[in-house]
Enzyme design. Structure first.
Site, PDB file in Angstrom:
ATOM      1  N   CYS A 107       0.838  -1.204   0.000  1.00 10.17           N
ATOM      2  CA  CYS A 107       0.000   0.000   0.000  1.00 10.17           C
ATOM      3  C   CYS A 107       0.876   1.258   0.000  1.00 10.17           C
ATOM      4  O   CYS A 107       1.981   1.248   0.554  1.00 10.17           O
ATOM      5  CB  CYS A 107      -0.911   0.014   1.226  1.00 10.17           C
ATOM      6  SG  CYS A 107      -2.188  -1.245   1.123  1.00 10.17           S
TER       7      CYS A 107
ATOM      8  N   CYS B  49      -3.516   0.109  -3.342  1.00  8.50           N
ATOM      9  CA  CYS B  49      -4.205   0.481  -2.103  1.00  8.50           C
ATOM     10  C   CYS B  49      -3.529   1.662  -1.416  1.00  8.50           C
ATOM     11  O   CYS B  49      -2.378   1.970  -1.714  1.00  8.50           O
ATOM     12  CB  CYS B  49      -4.291  -0.721  -1.162  1.00  8.50           C
ATOM     13  SG  CYS B  49      -2.731  -1.539  -0.879  1.00  8.50           S
TER      14      CYS B  49
END
Ligand code: 2NF
Length: 250
Positions: free
Chosen positions: A81, A163
């Site tokens: 992420c 993400c």
């Protein structure tokens, strides 16, 4: 059976890259052993074979995403992420940026993107060989060629897996820094998952010495901002972000 070279010259795009198989294998080993040793257990021989099997002996204008599923399954890589960097008309700069910010990833910093970057490949329905003379051009011949379908699928998966805070490097020295017809505008933007992606940060960079043609306050970025709003993803934009900008001087 040997085919006449006139038959192999039937497409308008450049032919398969010479030594394609060897390059794929060498890049795969380089990446899995040296660049990202976390992937050292990936089987490069199998990856090379799955890549070849995706397109060999097939009509080069009838590619489907399914053709690449076995290859995608073998590689199965995720980016952490906050580390995804998209680009559009800024390939060199985006790559310089992720080289300096070591743990950031453009698509070409992932195994399959790294393997295939700048390569050309196609086969022919009646042959077990690659066609080194010509391959379909994505505009002049057909859009469902194996190279375009590969990048489309890879870009889609790259975006869908992103993400946290994701970034995009855009070119402020062309009239539409955000182009709805580019892979970024057509594929990546629409495959970001609002459940996983918190913010899209755009960096609009002007070429040194060139007149700025677009910026965060221009209408193309406004379009991107509107799409993000519809998609429930926070959007920020900055012109000439210094961490990217300074790379133009090195
Ligand atoms: O070759 C690559 N490494 C590549 C190709 C296509 C897409 C990478 N991508 C991914 C990257 F990860 C970026 O995030 O998509 C994003 C960049 O694509 P873009 O279309 O937004 O950016 P451009 O600078 O306009 O194009 C990148 C390259 O892809 C070619 C184009 O000629 C340029 O060399 N390209 C774009 N669309 C197609 C297509 N449908 C295409 N080549 C074949 N078929």
């Amino acid at each position: 059976m040997r085919r006449h070279s006139s038959q192999l010259m039937k497409w308008n795009g450049t032919g398969s890259t010479a030594h394609f198989q060897e390059i794929v294998l060498e890049r795969c080993y380089n990446y899995t052993q040296l660049v990202q040793p976390a992937l050292r257990d990936r089987d490069c021989q199998k990856i090379r074979e799955a890549f070849r099997n995706a397109f060999i002996s097939k009509d080069p204008c009838s590619a489907t995403e399914e053709d690449y599923h076995p290859l995608m399954k073998l590689v199965n890589q995720t980016v952490p992420c906050d580390k995804t960097v998209f680009w559009s008309k800024t390939k060199k700069l985006a790559h310089q940026y992720t080289k300096v910010q070591r743990e950031m990833f453009t698509l070409e910093d992932t195994l399959l993107g790294y393997i295939a970057d700048d390569l050309s490949w196609c086969g022919d329905a009646g042959s077990h060989e690659m066609n080194y003379q010509s391959c379909p051009h994505w505009k002049k011949d057909c859009s469902n060629n194996f190279v375009s379908v590969f990048w489309g699928l890879l870009s889609k998966r790259f975006a869908a897996n992103a993400c946290g805070v994701v970034q995009v490097v855009l070119n402020g020295s062309i009239s539409n820094a955000f182009d709805g017809k580019s892979t970024f505008g057509r594929v990546e933007v629409h495959n970001l998952n609002p459940m996983k992606v918190h913010t899209l940060q755009a960096w609009v960079i002007h070429d040194l010495g060139k007149f700025p043609s677009d910026s965060c306050s221009g209408s193309s970025i406004n379009d991107l901002s509107w799409i993000m709003k519809q998609r429930n993803i926070k959007f920020t934009c900055q012109d000439n972000y210094s961490s990217v900008k300074f790379l133009q001087c090195v």
